[in-house]
Design an enzyme around this catalytic site. Structure first.
Site, PDB file in Angstrom:
ATOM      1  CD  GLU A 180      -3.115  -0.961   2.171  1.00 54.80           C
ATOM      2  OE1 GLU A 180      -2.984  -0.113   3.069  1.00 54.80           O
ATOM      3  OE2 GLU A 180      -4.092  -1.702   2.080  1.00 54.80           O
ATOM      4  CD  GLU A 182      -3.608  -5.820   3.999  1.00 52.69           C
ATOM      5  OE1 GLU A 182      -4.457  -4.998   4.401  1.00 52.69           O
ATOM      6  OE2 GLU A 182      -2.395  -5.617   4.061  1.00 52.69           O
TER       7      GLU A 182
HETATM    8  C1  FCB Z   1      -4.486  -2.022   5.411  1.00 48.70           C
HETATM    9  C2  FCB Z   1      -3.104  -2.336   5.928  1.00 48.70           C
HETATM   10  C3  FCB Z   1      -3.073  -3.363   7.012  1.00 48.70           C
HETATM   11  C4  FCB Z   1      -4.235  -3.221   7.970  1.00 48.70           C
HETATM   12  C5  FCB Z   1      -5.533  -3.142   7.221  1.00 48.70           C
HETATM   13  C6  FCB Z   1      -6.762  -3.057   8.084  1.00 48.70           C
HETATM   14  O1  FCB Z   1      -4.511  -0.722   4.932  1.00 48.70           O
HETATM   15  O2  FCB Z   1      -2.274  -2.782   4.881  1.00 48.70           O
HETATM   16  O3  FCB Z   1      -1.823  -3.269   7.663  1.00 48.70           O
HETATM   17  O4  FCB Z   1      -4.036  -2.154   8.796  1.00 48.70           O
HETATM   18  O5  FCB Z   1      -5.517  -2.064   6.336  1.00 48.70           O
END
Ligand code: FCB
Length: 481
Positions: free
Chosen positions: A178, A370
């Site tokens: 990110e 994620e």
């Molecule tokens: C993302 C991050 C991760 C976590 C999630 C909820 O932005 O990569 O580390 O904090 O959100």
């Protein structure tokens, strides 16, 4: 699990919901779970320093102890095995490996990741290593951080140390996590470390250097890995979903998902286009004018390295419809729309349209690196953690992801965020994203009902998603005639 197998491979089980070879996993990040802030000669990252400044993190929480994973990884891997995880995405802490960020290497730090990888392989869980998930060495911040063009070479040096040590056993690599957030929230807004408001042009320069760092790291992995590597990255997937399935609404949603002209960093294309196409998007270059960085000769070629997968971190999304001129018009999710504990709208369709739009544009296989939800979980008086919302959330999102695959998007895997409750950056420990509950007083772990449910989803390759959510079948209610 070897290399990523194409999702066109027919399902190994004809009842399986997902293609054969689909990777089922869960994810974490070093600063959020490891603790042991002073172990192995680790030095400060920008996050250690950020947390010590009053008022920046909820309740002054820090990652000093976090889940104490550095001391409890054996138990944690055993729990992952209990949840049937086929793959585990973790990140390596740069300042644990190289306390000053470059030069001297901590043998003890490398030893920790060595043991973690061995433990995972022993448990039949494929390690997916992320090189950078935000814990930038403070020493390098003092040398100019991502604003310094040398940051790309510092990162390449660090990457080579990790790859030399782990690549005989780690075959799946993620360069950066990110960039939208650590550049945007860390260098433009001040909500994340290092928490400095740079002018937009300087933050764009930091972004350029972080993209160069990504490209150089891919080169390092490909040049030095001992076992054939599979390489990707894990950007934010910013998604707008169409309000209906009309052609016009879908086109409007695609256009607005790929728009990048606002002077902020929550965008797909400013980062994705250089990484895949080797150029910044025209619309944004026009909008940013003189603020856009001037790449040096060869920069864009370095940034655009071939990728084996395009990771996507997707949690939520906007909703749009086509206006009279076809342009996207935002549509409110509506009063009472479901939200997570951080107030993010729950938008399962983001896991259909996000991978679809990204795959259409970039033509690189997608892995959901994620996805998950924060909830106010606790251990109930029966000793279990009942989290039906998380089960329902995950079920709905996964069913939409399956639609993306049916629509033709090449999606190879899914990593739930997170394997366990952890330090949620500026939100401290108040948010619980885990499949495993962590009691921060005792550090006791309890697999949540969602973790047990996910184990069945994995064992069935997604086939059990067809059943209604929840682990308990409701008993029929007797109705009096
Ligand atoms: C993302 C991050 C991760 C976590 C999630 C909820 O932005 O990569 O580390 O904090 O959100």
């Amino acid at each position: 699990m070897d290399r990523l197998s194409p999702s066109s491979v027919p399902p190994s089980d004809q009842h399986a919901a997902f293609p054969g070879g689909f990777v089922w996993g869960a994810a974490s990040a070093s600063y959020q779970i490891e603790g042991g802030a002073r172990d192995h000669g680790r030095s400060d990252s920008v996050w250690d320093v950020f947390c010590r400044q009053p008022g920046l993190v909820v309740n002054g929480h820090t990652g000093d102890t976090a889940c104490d994973h550095v001391h409890r990884y054996v138990e944690d891997v055993a729990l992952m095995r209990e949840m049937n995880l086929r793959a585990y995405r973790f990140s390596v802490a740069w300042p644990r490996i190289m306390p000053q960020g470059r030069g001297e290497v901590s043998e003890a730090g490398l030893g920790f990741y060595d043991r973690l990888v061995d433990e995972l392989l022993e448990a039949g869980i494929t390690p997916w290593a992320t090189l950078f998930h935000w814990d930038f060495p403070q020493a390098l911040f003092h040398a100019g951080g991502w604003l310094n063009r040398d940051s790309a070479s510092w990162f390449a040096e660090y990457a080579s140390v990790v790859v030399d040590r782990l690549s005989d056993r780690v075959r799946h690599w993620i360069t950066i996590n990110e960039p939208q957030i650590y550049i945007g929230l860390g260098h433009f807004d001040t909500k994340h470390a290092p928490g400095i408001k740079y002018p937009f042009s300087q933050a764009l320069l930091a972004a350029h250097h972080t993209l160069l760092a990504h490209g150089k790291a891919v080169q390092v992995i490909r040049a030095r890995a001992k076992a054939a590597p599979t390489v990707g990255w894990a950007p934010v997937g910013k998604v707008d979903v169409p309000a209906s399935e009309s052609r016009a609404d879908i086109d409007a949603a695609r256009t607005s998902t790929m728009k990048g002209t606002e002077r902020q960093f929550f965008t797909n294309t400013w980062f994705g286009d250089p990484v895949v196409f080797g150029r910044y998007p025209e619309d944004a270059l026009k909008a940013f004018g003189a603020d856009a960085p001037t790449p040096e000769p060869g920069d864009m070629e370095t940034i655009a390295q071939p990728l084996d997968f395009f990771g996507l971190n997707i949690y939520s999304g906007g909703r749009v419809r086509a206006g009279d001129d076809g342009a996207a018009v935002p549509v409110d999710h509506g009063i009472g729309h479901p939200r997570n504990a951080l107030n993010w709208p729950i938008v399962p369709e983001s896991l259909r349209w996000g991978p679809r739009f990204i795959h259409e544009r970039y033509r690189v296989p997608v892995v959901i690196t994620e996805n998950g939800m924060t909830n106010l979980d606790w251990v109930h008086s029966d000793g279990r953690v009942h989290d039906p919302q998380r089960i329902d959330f995950t079920r709905r999102y996964l069913l939409e992801l399956r639609k993306a695959i049916e629509d033709g998007a090449d999606v190879r895997g899914y990593f739930h965020w997170s394997v366990m409750d952890n330090f949620e950056w500026a939100e401290g420990y108040k948010d619980r994203f885990g499949l495993i509950h962590v009691d921060y007083q005792t550090l006791r772990r309890t697999i949540k009902e969602s973790g047990r449910w996910y184990a069945k989803v994995i064992a069935s390759n997604g086939a059990t998603l067809a059943a209604a959510s929840g682990t308990v079948e409701p008993k029929p209610v007797a109705v009096k005639a």
